[in-house]
Design a protein around this motif. Structure first.
Motif, PDB file in Angstrom:
ATOM      1  N   ALA A  11     -60.714 -27.571  27.908  1.00  0.00           N
ATOM      2  CA  ALA A  11     -59.664 -27.245  26.936  1.00  0.00           C
ATOM      3  C   ALA A  11     -60.155 -26.191  25.946  1.00  0.00           C
ATOM      4  N   ARG A  12     -61.400 -26.292  25.534  1.00  0.00           N
ATOM      5  CA  ARG A  12     -61.962 -25.302  24.609  1.00  0.00           C
ATOM      6  C   ARG A  12     -61.989 -23.920  25.251  1.00  0.00           C
ATOM      7  N   ARG A  13     -62.408 -23.858  26.507  1.00  0.00           N
ATOM      8  CA  ARG A  13     -62.443 -22.568  27.211  1.00  0.00           C
ATOM      9  C   ARG A  13     -61.060 -21.930  27.261  1.00  0.00           C
ATOM     10  N   LEU A  14     -60.052 -22.734  27.558  1.00  0.00           N
ATOM     11  CA  LEU A  14     -58.687 -22.217  27.652  1.00  0.00           C
ATOM     12  C   LEU A  14     -58.165 -21.775  26.290  1.00  0.00           C
ATOM     13  N   PHE A  15     -58.433 -22.557  25.270  1.00  0.00           N
ATOM     14  CA  PHE A  15     -57.986 -22.215  23.920  1.00  0.00           C
ATOM     15  C   PHE A  15     -58.598 -20.893  23.469  1.00  0.00           C
ATOM     16  N   GLU A  16     -59.890 -20.729  23.719  1.00  0.00           N
ATOM     17  CA  GLU A  16     -60.574 -19.495  23.318  1.00  0.00           C
ATOM     18  C   GLU A  16     -60.126 -18.308  24.165  1.00  0.00           C
ATOM     19  N   ALA A  17     -59.819 -18.547  25.441  1.00  0.00           N
ATOM     20  CA  ALA A  17     -59.353 -17.466  26.315  1.00  0.00           C
ATOM     21  C   ALA A  17     -58.020 -16.925  25.823  1.00  0.00           C
ATOM     22  N   GLU A  18     -57.112 -17.819  25.431  1.00  0.00           N
ATOM     23  CA  GLU A  18     -55.820 -17.361  24.917  1.00  0.00           C
ATOM     24  C   GLU A  18     -55.993 -16.643  23.584  1.00  0.00           C
ATOM     25  N   ARG A  19     -56.831 -17.184  22.744  1.00  0.00           N
ATOM     26  CA  ARG A  19     -57.079 -16.562  21.432  1.00  0.00           C
ATOM     27  C   ARG A  19     -57.677 -15.172  21.585  1.00  0.00           C
ATOM     28  N   ASP A  20     -58.605 -15.017  22.520  1.00  0.00           N
ATOM     29  CA  ASP A  20     -59.317 -13.749  22.688  1.00  0.00           C
ATOM     30  C   ASP A  20     -58.662 -12.811  23.700  1.00  0.00           C
ATOM     31  N   ARG A  21     -57.543 -13.250  24.324  1.00  0.00           N
ATOM     32  CA  ARG A  21     -56.824 -12.448  25.313  1.00  0.00           C
ATOM     33  C   ARG A  21     -57.733 -12.023  26.467  1.00  0.00           C
ATOM     34  N   ARG A  22     -58.389 -12.990  27.063  1.00  0.00           N
ATOM     35  CA  ARG A  22     -59.254 -12.711  28.208  1.00  0.00           C
ATOM     36  C   ARG A  22     -59.153 -13.870  29.195  1.00  0.00           C
ATOM     37  N   GLN A  23     -59.387 -13.546  30.456  1.00  0.00           N
ATOM     38  CA  GLN A  23     -59.319 -14.583  31.478  1.00  0.00           C
ATOM     39  C   GLN A  23     -60.695 -15.190  31.710  1.00  0.00           C
ATOM     40  N   ILE A  24     -60.684 -16.480  32.001  1.00  0.00           N
ATOM     41  CA  ILE A  24     -61.926 -17.181  32.320  1.00  0.00           C
ATOM     42  C   ILE A  24     -61.971 -17.468  33.820  1.00  0.00           C
ATOM     43  N   ARG A  25     -63.138 -17.866  34.267  1.00  0.00           N
ATOM     44  CA  ARG A  25     -63.360 -18.231  35.665  1.00  0.00           C
ATOM     45  C   ARG A  25     -62.503 -19.446  36.025  1.00  0.00           C
TER      46      ARG A  25
END
Length: 267
Positions: A11-25
């Motif tokens: 959940a943290r990874r997803l929250f930060e990905a949306e905040r930073d406008r970047r995709q995660i693995r």
């Protein structure tokens, strides 16, 4: 089954990905044994973080209602996500260039509820009775998770999509509202154009044979978790077109015929 720390980490990874406008693995690569229940646990943890950041829950979206989309993610039922207040865009407005990562749009019918709707035995008539009005809508999808992992060639699974709040990103409501029994919802359709060229067309019947069936599914699923659809909430019932990619400078028009049109541009 994922541990609580694994759920919170995802959940943290997803929250930060949306905040930073970047995709995660792909999360499914890191948690290959994760179940659908795990996916909704991650989504719930993500929703909790978003609410703690000051956002307000406004309703629900239902996705994966077509056979084609279900097949693509190896799933045989719809999925759902949460609508927040920052997701609503004005009809005729412009989406800022830096708002999303890889936006796409879908056409659907939104239900605005006048009464709560709780399972376990909700029917289409129950949905229509609890609905104040229906209205044309565009859903803006985005993915905070890569669609395909370049190293492995693996594509997103249901776990990735559900965890990522069902790829939920935005909503545009417009056109003409109508009573839930004013028209045959199976025959409400849209012609969706991008920059003046028709990209997709579809009818409400493309959503599980009736748009209200997705809401039946949602209300009955939420019952399993002691939850319900609340009065005043808006529910996106599911797309009856394939997603249309939205690039910088694109202008989208969704013509719902007698129910009006919705317009949105992407800066």
């Amino acid at each position: 089954m994922m541990t609580e720390s694994e759920v919170e980490d995802a959940a943290r990874r997803l929250f930060e990905a949306e905040r930073d406008r970047r995709q995660i693995r792909l999360l499914s690569l890191d948690f290959p044994q994760a179940t659908m229940d795990d996916a909704y646990r991650v989504q719930a943890a993500l929703v909790k973080r978003k609410a703690a950041s000051g956002l307000t829950i406004k309703g629900w979206k239902i996705g994966l209602t077509s056979k084609a989309m279900q097949s693509a993610l190896s799933i045989d039922i719809p999925d759902s996500g949460i609508l927040f207040d920052d997701m609503f865009f004005e009809d005729g407005g412009t989406v800022p260039a830096d708002r999303f990562i890889q936006p796409r749009i879908e056409a659907e019918i939104a239900f605005v509820m006048k009464a709560p709707l709780a399972g376990p035995d909700v029917s289409i008539d129950d949905v229509l009775d609890a609905t104040d009005y229906i209205t044309p809508a565009l859903e803006i999808l985005d993915t905070r998770i890569e669609r395909m992992n370049k190293e492995t060639g693996k594509i997103r699974t249901f776990f990735d999509t559900i965890s990522d709040n069902a790829a939920n990103a935005g909503i545009v409501v417009g056109g003409r509202a109508a009573g839930p029994r004013e028209a045959d919802l199976r025959w409400i359709g849209a012609i969706v154009s991008r920059n003046g060229e028709v990209e997709e067309t579809g009818l409400g019947a493309g959503v599980l044979d009736h748009p209200a069936k997705g809401i039946v599914w949602l209300a009955n699923r939420l019952h399993q978790y002691g939850m319900k659809i609340e009065a005043g909430q808006i529910v996106l019932s599911g797309s009856f077109i394939r997603p249309v990619e939205c690039r910088h400078g694109d202008r989208i028009v969704s013509d719902f015929g007698p129910f009006g049109a919705i317009r949105v541009a992407f800066a």
